[in-house]
Design an enzyme around this catalytic site. Structure first.
Site, mmCIF file in Angstrom:
data_model
loop_
_atom_site.group_PDB
_atom_site.id
_atom_site.type_symbol
_atom_site.label_atom_id
_atom_site.label_comp_id
_atom_site.label_asym_id
_atom_site.label_seq_id
_atom_site.Cartn_x
_atom_site.Cartn_y
_atom_site.Cartn_z
ATOM 1 N N GLU A 48 0.899 -1.205 0.100
ATOM 2 C CA GLU A 48 0.050 0.159 -0.126
ATOM 3 C C GLU A 48 1.126 1.158 -0.107
ATOM 4 O OE1 GLU A 48 -0.400 -2.607 2.116
ATOM 5 O OE2 GLU A 48 -2.578 -3.196 1.878
ATOM 6 N N PHE A 82 -11.657 -6.890 13.921
ATOM 7 C CA PHE A 82 -10.833 -7.375 13.269
ATOM 8 C C PHE A 82 -10.413 -6.377 12.238
ATOM 9 C CE2 PHE A 82 -9.503 -9.761 9.169
ATOM 10 C CZ PHE A 82 -8.341 -10.144 9.708
ATOM 11 N N GLN A 83 -9.079 -5.912 11.988
ATOM 12 C CA GLN A 83 -8.596 -4.991 11.355
ATOM 13 C C GLN A 83 -9.280 -3.685 11.180
ATOM 14 O OE1 GLN A 83 -8.397 -6.772 7.136
ATOM 15 N NE2 GLN A 83 -6.594 -7.421 7.804
ATOM 16 N N LYS A 100 -17.499 -0.483 5.832
ATOM 17 C CA LYS A 100 -18.001 -1.654 4.889
ATOM 18 C C LYS A 100 -19.466 -1.503 4.457
ATOM 19 C CE LYS A 100 -17.336 -6.274 3.286
ATOM 20 N NZ LYS A 100 -16.906 -7.588 3.627
ATOM 21 N N MET A 144 24.365 8.800 2.451
ATOM 22 C CA MET A 144 24.153 9.888 2.994
ATOM 23 C C MET A 144 24.542 10.002 4.401
ATOM 24 S SD MET A 144 23.596 13.116 2.561
ATOM 25 C CE MET A 144 22.975 13.666 1.121
HETATM 26 C C1 LIG Z 1 12.246 5.620 5.134
HETATM 27 C C2 LIG Z 1 13.485 6.472 5.678
HETATM 28 N N1 LIG Z 1 14.457 6.040 6.715
HETATM 29 C C3 LIG Z 1 15.877 6.446 6.893
HETATM 30 C C4 LIG Z 1 16.026 7.636 6.211
HETATM 31 C C5 LIG Z 1 17.445 8.213 6.684
HETATM 32 N N2 LIG Z 1 18.291 8.245 5.524
HETATM 33 C C6 LIG Z 1 18.486 9.309 4.659
HETATM 34 S S1 LIG Z 1 19.509 9.189 3.427
HETATM 35 C C7 LIG Z 1 19.682 7.385 3.943
HETATM 36 C C8 LIG Z 1 20.728 6.684 3.012
HETATM 37 C C9 LIG Z 1 19.993 6.166 1.721
HETATM 38 O O1 LIG Z 1 20.967 5.095 1.183
HETATM 39 P P1 LIG Z 1 20.968 4.802 -0.377
HETATM 40 O O2 LIG Z 1 19.345 4.819 -0.860
HETATM 41 O O3 LIG Z 1 21.720 3.813 -0.900
HETATM 42 O O4 LIG Z 1 21.463 6.550 -0.861
HETATM 43 P P2 LIG Z 1 22.811 6.958 -0.898
HETATM 44 O O5 LIG Z 1 22.926 7.825 0.105
HETATM 45 O O6 LIG Z 1 23.840 5.920 -0.683
HETATM 46 O O7 LIG Z 1 23.160 7.527 -2.421
HETATM 47 C C10 LIG Z 1 19.070 7.231 5.152
HETATM 48 C C11 LIG Z 1 19.169 6.064 5.697
HETATM 49 C C12 LIG Z 1 15.165 8.099 5.338
HETATM 50 N N3 LIG Z 1 15.336 9.467 4.633
HETATM 51 N N4 LIG Z 1 13.862 7.547 5.007
#
Ligand SMILES: Cc1ncc(C[n+]2csc(CCOP(=O)(O)OP(=O)(O)O)c2C)c(N)n1
Ligand SMILES: [Mg+2]
Lengths: 566, 163
Positions: free
Chosen positions: A43, A105-106, A155, A473
């Site tokens: 979803e 439920f749900q 529903k 990042m």
């Molecule tokens: C759902 C979610 N969880 C955690 C984060 C924190 N976060 C921001 S950038 C990042 C790393 C992303 O890794 P990747 O997709 O491999 O991209 P890269 O920075 O390596 O290009 C994280 C964990 C986020 N933005 N969104």
């Protein structure tokens, strides 16, 4: 009746996933062919796909989910759309009216859970209210500052045996909801005078210009004035990036020239922006010498973080139209001499070339080069959806968007897992367009199940994965602020084989790990027009995103490379 | 500064929770809140007292106005206004204290609305400051229970809050 109402509202596509509480609705979908339903595999992906569709087309995305877990799975996507003011309708099933409140439920209180992340929500109590509520929901979602609207339907309310006389309302009037139309003429006049008298002006524009369909007018205004312009992450494409008046993106990872010009400006015209902390750096040090003119459709957005000297509430198009008219009439003329000096100063900053890319040794691909290559191959004309991380910033910096609605990313919430389903939504909206998802191996793994959806509906999305084998990042921040202690940001030993993964889902996978092969292999991948191709680009894992704002500083304070700062 | 914001709200399910939720979500503080239907059964009137500097109050009123259920809103403290709050207070009143409590109540034009041989229940109406002053005045007495309604108010003169 719900589906009929959606059709009457002009909906062609909905994204959803069935379950107990929405079975009546799914049966209605089965019995018609006007509204097409796309079955996603989670979803959350339905909401992001609808979101991508909305960002690319300007029309609201529509989502259908069941009660309980279906509804809660949609929450991240609703919050993502809310933060970026994207029009979206989320229809969630609910348990029978008689069971509400009994922990059935749900059962989950969807109206309650989603309250802080929706523009508005409805709980339908009677079948005969459906047409009216649907009409209101679309009206609210798409007007003013757009946003997601939830319609929660028990529903029993969709039980086909409960017949009523259906009539879809032509229009809707809500006494408690009004949409600001034209800006205050006196205020606009005041702003125009200040703008024309400026010595070091800059236009700072954002997602509101794109949402408000104001790009053409903004371009006209900017060209007429001859002033420099910068866009936010959300605003890329609102002004053509290849134009010489464009200084690039501003903010945390903005260009040197954009941030310097902001800091040293004497007048900032902000349009459809919200002075977000990722832009301003430390608020108290923000643009110390500048008068702030702020145009936004949402009064609550004005003077929220930075106090505006001239606030203007109104639609972007009407305010810019008025401005253009007033500029014609005004006796004040642009001070060309001052402007020339200002441009000279800006050109000086530009010479720094803060986005310069230095090739690595041993044929290693720099992530920036992968984006540059993507830009070339797609002639700068693709729809680029992005996930969140370094790759997102590289895409924003190196893909030059000349048109609005081409750059699709989760700016406000920063939702990893957004990019791929969003690219799917884009592809469904524009079957013949090139829909690219720029992602990281981290983000992609948050919604990769949608590979199956793409197979089912033949969606030839091109996935460009900048594979740095890490949560790049996060790792960058750990490098810069935590002494290089990579706490839970690397996992190179446990990465899946993305090529086999793509193949397992019936798609094509390509790995590129040499700079010398980058262009050729990427071109080949894009030549497979009717196939989904996963392009796994192995990039330099040590690369950082620069420039980067220095925490606690002003906009002029930036780290420019691993060895240089302002 | 303390502000009294009066709101006409659609009398719809969930409307009140949107208003209250906004305050917690944006870290605004509610000192008191009253809500009841008006003469028009489709509308409720809500009165909120809150504290904040001008910028914060401006943000609060803007965000409240953005809620689809909020029909109209006024910051009563921007002009001359009348504010009232009602307090029911139950105190120990035995022996010599009975007279003292009675006298203090009279001074504040409060009414004793229920009596037992050892307890008075008193009703005080006025501004919140007056209610606070009454509590201070009987601080020597054992208070058993206090129930305050929160502030309700209207503008003075011609100005009205209506649709
Ligand atoms: C759902 C979610 N969880 C955690 C984060 C924190 N976060 C921001 S950038 C990042 C790393 C992303 O890794 P990747 O997709 O491999 O991209 P890269 O920075 O390596 O290009 C994280 C964990 C986020 N933005 N969104
Ligand atoms: Mg990565």
């Amino acid at each position: 009746m719900l589906i009929r109402a959606l059709h009457d509202e002009g909906v062609e596509l909905i994204y959803g996933y069935p379950g107990g509480a929405v079975l009546h609705i799914y049966d209605a979908i089965f019995n018609q062919d006007k509204v097409e339903h796309i079955l996603v595999r989670h979803e959350q992906a339905a909401t992001h796909a609808a979101d991508g569709y909305a960002r690319a087309t300007g029309r609201p995305g529509v989502v259908l989910v069941t009660s309980g877990p279906g509804a809660t799975n949609a929450v991240t996507g609703i919050a993502t759309a809310f933060m970026d003011s994207i029009p979206m309708i989320v229809i969630s099933g609910q348990v029978d009216s008689s069971l509400i409140g009994s922990d059935g439920f749900q059962e989950t209180d969807m109206v309650g859970i989603s309250r802080p992340i929706v523009k508005h929500s409805f709980m339908v109590q009677n079948p005969e209210d459906i047409p009216n509520i649907v009409k209101k929901a679309f009206y609210i979602a798409t007007t003013g500052r757009p946003g997601p609207v939830v319609i929660d339907i028990p529903k029993d309310v969709t039980d086909p045996s409960r017949k009523f006389k259906y009539a879809y309302p032509e229009s809707v009037k809500l006494r408690s909801y009004s949409v600001p139309a034209k800006g205050h003429t006196g205020q606009i006049k005041k702003a125009v005078e200040i703008l024309l008298a400026a010595k070091r002006p800059i236009l700072y524009t954002g997602g509101g210009v794109i949402q408000g369909e104001g790009s053409a007018l903004l371009t006209e205004l900017t060209r007429k004035l001859g002033y420099p312009i910068t866009n936010t992450l959300m605003g890329l494409g609102a002004y053509p990036a290849t134009d010489k008046q464009f200084l690039g993106m501003l903010g945390m990872h903005g260009t040197y020239e954009a941030n310097m010009a902001m800091h040293f400006s004497d007048v900032v015209l902000g349009i459809g922006v919200r002075f977000d902390d990722r832009v301003t750096n430390t608020i108290s040090k923000f643009c110390p010498g500048a008068k702030i003119l702020h145009v936004d459709i949402d009064p609550a957005s004005i003077s929220k973080t930075v106090a505006a000297d001239v606030p203007i509430v109104g639609s972007v198009t009407s305010v810019i139209e008025d401005m253009l008219e007033l500029i014609k009439l005004s006796e004040t003329k642009v001070d060309r001499k001052a402007l020339d000096l200002w441009w000279k100063q800006i050109e000086g900053w530009r010479e720094k070339d803060s986005l310069k890319v230095v090739s690595a040794e041993n044929d290693v691909i720099k992530p920036q080069q992968a984006i540059q290559c993507l830009y070339e191959i797609t002639n700068g004309d693709a729809y680029v959806s992005s996930d969140v991380g370094q790759h997102q910033m590289f895409a924003a910096q190196y893909y030059k968007f000349d048109k609005p609605r081409r750059w699709i990313n989760s700016g406000g919430l920063g939702t990893m897992g957004f990019g791929f389903p969003a690219a799917m939504g884009v592809q469904l909206a524009f079957p013949d367009a090139v829909s690219v998802c720029v992602t990281g191996e981290g983000s992609f793994q948050m919604n990769l199940q949608e590979l199956a959806t793409c197979l089912q509906y033949n969606l030839p999305v091109k996935i460009v994965c900048l594979n740095n084998q890490a949560l790049g990042m996060v790792k960058q921040w750990q490098d810069m602020q935590y002494g290089g202690r990579y706490s839970h940001s690397t996992y190179s030993e446990s990465l899946p084989d993305f090529i086999k993964l793509a193949e397992a889902y019936g798609h094509v996978g390509v790995r590129i790990d040499k700079l010398s092969e980058l262009k050729q292999k990427m071109t080949e991948a894009f030549a497979l027009k009717d196939r989904l191709v996963f392009i796994d680009v192995m990039v330099d894992p040590m690369e950082h995103v620069y420039p980067m704002a220095i925490k606690g500083g002003s906009m002029k304070d930036m780290i420019l490379s691993k060895t240089e700062r302002t | 500064m303390r502000h009294i914001i009066s709101i006409l709200l659609e009398n719809e399910p969930g409307a009140l929770s949107r208003v209250v939720g906004l305050f917690s979500q944006r870290n605004y503080n509610i000192e008191s809140l009253t809500v009841a239907p008006t003469e028009d059964h489709t509308l409720s009137r809500l009165t909120i007292t809150t504290v904040g500097d001008d910028r914060k109050i401006e943000q609060i009123t803007k965000h409240l106005n953005k809620l689809v259920d909020v029909v109209k809103l006024v910051d009563l403290t921007e002009g001359a206004h009348i504010e009232r709050e009602l307090m029911l207070i139950k105190v120990k009143a035995a022996g010599a204290q009975r007279d003292e409590v009675k006298r203090t109540a009279d001074i504040f034009r409060a009414q004793i609305v229920d009596v037992t041989s050892t307890i008075y229940s008193i009703q005080v109406v006025g501004t919140s400051a007056k209610l606070d002053a009454f509590l201070a005045a009987i601080s020597g007495i054992t208070i058993l229970e206090v129930a305050r309604t929160g502030v309700s108010g209207v503008s003075r003169g011609e100005k009205v809050l209506s649709v």
